[in-house]
Design a protein around this motif. Structure first.
Motif: not given
Lengths: 442, 442
Positions: A236-237, A239-240, A286, A333, A354
């Protein structure tokens, strides 16, 4: 000082010259009285493509199309350009033709603009990461390792190719320059992980290579790639960061290259300004890979490649999802384990990893990334399943033996970015000297 | 989050941990009471090299050596590092040993500091040129041309090396990937000139290659080079830019890397801070090649290589002039035609060319540059004299046929710069993964 783009002689005994020095798209209009120093002697050389230094007074322009103009006091021609021979006369040239004269094409409006935008994007990439404390890393170009699955490699050698030293009917690479078989890198990721697990946040920005016989408008044999790698980031980090990064780059380009982007919007693709603004202003969508498959399966659209869970998404699928379904950038994802490389982190479901891809409308995939497998046992298991030579990767495996940490990263193809930002159709037109199958000229 | 550098257990039921995340040289001291969450279960893993995430309260430190320390609330170990196996225990390791574990050495004080300084210098190079409106240019890595005289080249191929296709007893390169023989670039200068003669001021910053069997502390087979190229610059402008550039880089490093430079000044070379300040504060000396020869000839110093007009200056000569005679950086210019490549501008004396080298005390040559021959006839004459194949350079010659202009440029070896700024003795220790004869590991 600059190059004459056009010349127009007036009956009143003076000439209008349009001069460009490549620093911006617009020309400087010069009014040259035929009596000034140097004019008469150099007049025969003052044609399109000629290089000259002009001294004069910058004044407000009474004419339309420019704010200021230069009233010349003197002219000196540095280098002429014979109108009979200079290929870049004032007319439209096809991009195919300009590729043949790649040593002259940067003197055209389009290629000057492409290279200025490319320059700004490169600097903006550095600024983004430097402002966040990332360390710029130069990973090796010549390599003995292979970031598995990334693609075919070029060999690098100093052996005499017509009679290489042989041993047991094989080439004896112990006699080659590096004492073993070496190739050009396809990715700096594995080496990037080494440094992320020491300095926390790093990024590479360097050339990478693919020896694939792909003659498309989206493939180069030599291209530049940006690969950040971050310790303590989960997917998630990751993707951010990818989303922040892209929105930063588009915002920066809109702010710093307004003239050139207006030009592309007018001449190349009338939708780019609007598209870029939408990217800056909206969050990315997402969705899980499984959701993407579901959307594609229930769609009434006819695709060339059929879709089922486990398949690789094709460009047509990616564009449908971002262009038609969500009308904005989309991050997909958690991809199936089987279609992704060994280094990606296994999810708890036992069938996905992931991984994430960022898709842009009109372009398709621009970023691919993943959380990396940081667990020693899980990595070994995946490497065995993919039949990899462990010995070759001993140092990569060591990272999981000594002070391992969750970490993630992604890769961005720089020329694809320039292509998308400028709207240029062919990737060969966004790099100074493209390398493609059967072409390494200049 | 970071890596444990040391652990010290107190009798009072708590431990001191020194944690480092690679963002700076100093560690963060952590006080961990043995009763906090995670300590007991993970205590066996909390050794040097272990990676952990620690939550706590940052407080002023009563102890010496740090301003703040972290009072831990909880500890989570991400990855252990078995003290029996982890090679980086708390002791001094030789740089030779650390080269063998190049995948772990960035976790040491010295290599963390080298890479942070390297990072800052790279960014500072971009800032210097971007602030002046130069365009960053990516010249090709795979090339069919050869920047004459720069050095031996690596071949790039996809042919089967044990049985390449042959024609008339020669390798048939028409069947190779690019349809002709290709190599790794030794310099982006010639392509840089193409863009300088369109966009006025450009710079490259990319990898270059030399297939030379040089096993010295100053040579790499793969290294990064910075090559600015400027239209409308003569040799004096070129020297001015080179001097401004170097002084800017040293000033920027002193400002932005004080902690790391103090470390190098203390541990590696006690003279670097003083030397760097002197470079920032003083003008460079500029002398003619002929003057340099005169100084060397009348010197009482014994040199290994004897000196006479027309010879190449050796490192011992360059260092004598900058270290002992002038005690500052020196630019030597106007070198003999015969020892310089074809593209340098012939001076009116008929025997020298407009070339310049910048020499630094302790290092020798760090920059080499020249004004380029922009006159068509003069260039052809020089190329013939040096027996070059004109056809191969048709596009380079074209730049003198169409809109030629006076122009100049120079090249800076990036690793030599990092070496000089950090004081590191061996160039293999200022690049993440060095490539040298018989070594392309990692």
């Amino acid at each position: 000082m600059g190059w004459v783009r056009t010349r127009r002689d007036s009956k009143g005994g003076f000439s209008f010259l349009e001069i460009n020095d490549g620093s911006c798209l617009n020309n400087l209009q010069v009014i040259a009285d035929h009596n000034i120093d140097g004019f008469e002697s150099d007049s025969g050389k003052l044609h399109t493509g000629c290089c000259a230094g002009i001294t004069g007074k910058l004044v407000q322009s009474p004419g339309k199309g420019q704010n200021v103009e230069l009233q010349a006091f003197s002219i000196e021609v540095y280098g002429a350009a014979d109108p009979e021979q200079y290929p870049l006369q004032k007319k439209n040239h096809s991009f195919e033709f300009l590729r043949e004269i790649a040593h002259l094409r940067p003197r055209t409006n389009t290629f000057g603009a492409v290279m200025r935008v490319r320059n700004r994007l490169a600097y903006s990439i550095h600024q983004f990461f430097q402002d966040r404390g990332f360390v710029y890393l130069n990973t090796p170009i010549i390599t003995t390792s292979d970031c598995e699955g990334a693609g075919e490699m070029f060999q690098v050698t100093t052996l005499n190719p017509s009679s290489p030293p042989m041993i047991d009917a094989k080439v004896d690479y112990s006699q080659d320059f590096f004492g073993e078989k070496t190739s050009l890198t396809v990715s700096g990721q594995l080496e990037g992980e080494v440094y992320a697990l020491a300095l926390s946040e790093i990024y590479t920005f360097g050339p990478t290579f693919r020896a694939e016989n792909s003659n498309t408008s989206r493939h180069l044999s030599e291209f530049w790639m940006v690969e950040p790698e971050m310790a303590f980031y989960d997917l998630e980090d990751d993707m951010d960061l990818a989303e922040d990064f892209l929105r930063y780059l588009f915002k920066d380009a809109l702010e710093h290259c307004p003239e050139d982007l207006e030009f592309f919007n007018k001449r190349i693709d009338k939708t780019i300004l609007e598209r870029h603004r939408r990217i800056v202003e909206n969050q990315f969508e997402r969705i899980l890979y499984s959701e993407a498959i579901h959307i594609l399966e229930k769609s009434k659209k006819k695709f060339i490649y059929s879709v089922e869970w486990g398949c690789n998404l094709q460009s047509e699928h990616e564009r449908y999802i971002s262009e038609e379904v969500f009308k904005r950038p989309v991050i997909i994802y958690n991809y199936p384990d089987e279609i992704k490389p060994f280094y990606m982190k296994a999810n708890e479901d036992g069938v996905t990893v992931s991984a994430m891809d960022v898709l842009l409308p009109k372009l398709g995939e621009i970023i691919g990334g993943s959380q990396r497998e940081d667990d020693y046992e899980a990595l070994i298991k995946r490497m065995k399943a993919k039949d990899l030579d462990m010995e070759n990767y001993y140092w990569y495996i060591d990272l999981r033996r000594f002070g391992s940490a969750p970490h993630s990263g992604f890769g961005l193809g720089f020329e694809r970015l320039v292509q998308f930002v400028t709207g240029m159709e062919n990737i060969r037109d966004v790099i100074p000297f493209p390398r493609t199958p059967k072409n390494a000229r200049f």
